[in-house]
Design an enzyme around this catalytic site. Sequence first.
Site, PDB file in Angstrom:
ATOM      1  N   HIS A  81       0.851  -1.194   0.000  1.00 50.59           N
ATOM      2  CA  HIS A  81       0.000   0.000   0.000  1.00 50.59           C
ATOM      3  C   HIS A  81       0.889   1.247   0.000  1.00 50.59           C
ATOM      4  CE1 HIS A  81      -3.845  -2.035   1.791  1.00 50.59           C
ATOM      5  NE2 HIS A  81      -3.415  -2.629   0.691  1.00 50.59           N
ATOM      6  N   GLU A  83       1.002   3.893   1.890  1.00 51.40           N
ATOM      7  CA  GLU A  83       1.538   4.337   3.190  1.00 51.40           C
ATOM      8  C   GLU A  83       2.716   3.459   3.624  1.00 51.40           C
ATOM      9  OE1 GLU A  83      -1.567   3.619   2.360  1.00 51.40           O
ATOM     10  OE2 GLU A  83      -3.045   4.716   3.539  1.00 51.40           O
ATOM     11  N   CYS A 111      -5.895   1.956   5.823  1.00 55.33           N
ATOM     12  CA  CYS A 111      -6.478   0.688   6.274  1.00 55.33           C
ATOM     13  C   CYS A 111      -5.800   0.283   7.589  1.00 55.33           C
ATOM     14  CB  CYS A 111      -6.279  -0.382   5.205  1.00 55.33           C
ATOM     15  SG  CYS A 111      -4.589  -0.996   5.127  1.00 55.33           S
ATOM     16  N   CYS A 114      -1.953  -0.298   7.337  1.00 56.89           N
ATOM     17  CA  CYS A 114      -1.184   0.940   7.216  1.00 56.89           C
ATOM     18  C   CYS A 114      -1.222   1.731   8.512  1.00 56.89           C
ATOM     19  CB  CYS A 114      -1.717   1.792   6.066  1.00 56.89           C
ATOM     20  SG  CYS A 114      -1.360   1.043   4.472  1.00 56.89           S
TER      21      CYS A 114
HETATM   22 ZN   LIG Z   1      -3.286   0.230   3.640  1.00 61.17          ZN
END
Ligand SMILES: [Zn+2]
Length: 186
Positions: A81, A83, A111, A114
């Site tokens: 992801h 982040e 999420c 992250c």
């Molecule tokens: Zn994430």
Amino acid sequence: MEDAKVVEAKDGAISVASAFAGYQEAVQDRDHIFITKAVEEAYKGVECGDGGPFGAVVVCKDEVVASCHNMVLKHTDPTAHAEVTAIREACKKLNQIELAECEIYASCEPCPMCFGAIHLSRIKRLVYGAKAEAAIAIGFDDFIADALRGTGVYQKSNLEIKKADGNGAIIAEQVFEKTKEKFTMY
Ligand SMILES: [Zn+2]
């Protein structure tokens, strides 16, 4: 200009209030610059076919240390992801495992994975653009939706969390609508 305001103000309370308003404005301008960069990353990632429409920027003392987007497709890695990718890059660049001096700007509400990474890296402040619901609205399926929803609101941490407002929020929410055609759900 701020000085002029303070001189004009007749009682102490007002002068403090106007100085504070000036400070708030400066913080918002600054946040807007970095959230815009995170949004640009989100578009870039989709353009390159690297992954979903998500971007993140790590800032240390007003300087961008890492600016990344979702790399899930490119790396065939469900954990890549924006982040997490940005945190990894920032740690490598600064050669440290704690980012206590840093802030992270995410185009969308992080999420839980992250959020966990942000927490573990000791980042002091998180600013996000779009609410998770904006990603869910364009068809991220229930499985991903559950992982995305509401972290910024429900997770407990000492981290300062801010949802971008004004134009920052608008451009971040637009990412999903504008990339919908180009990005195929994984
Ligand atoms: Zn994430």
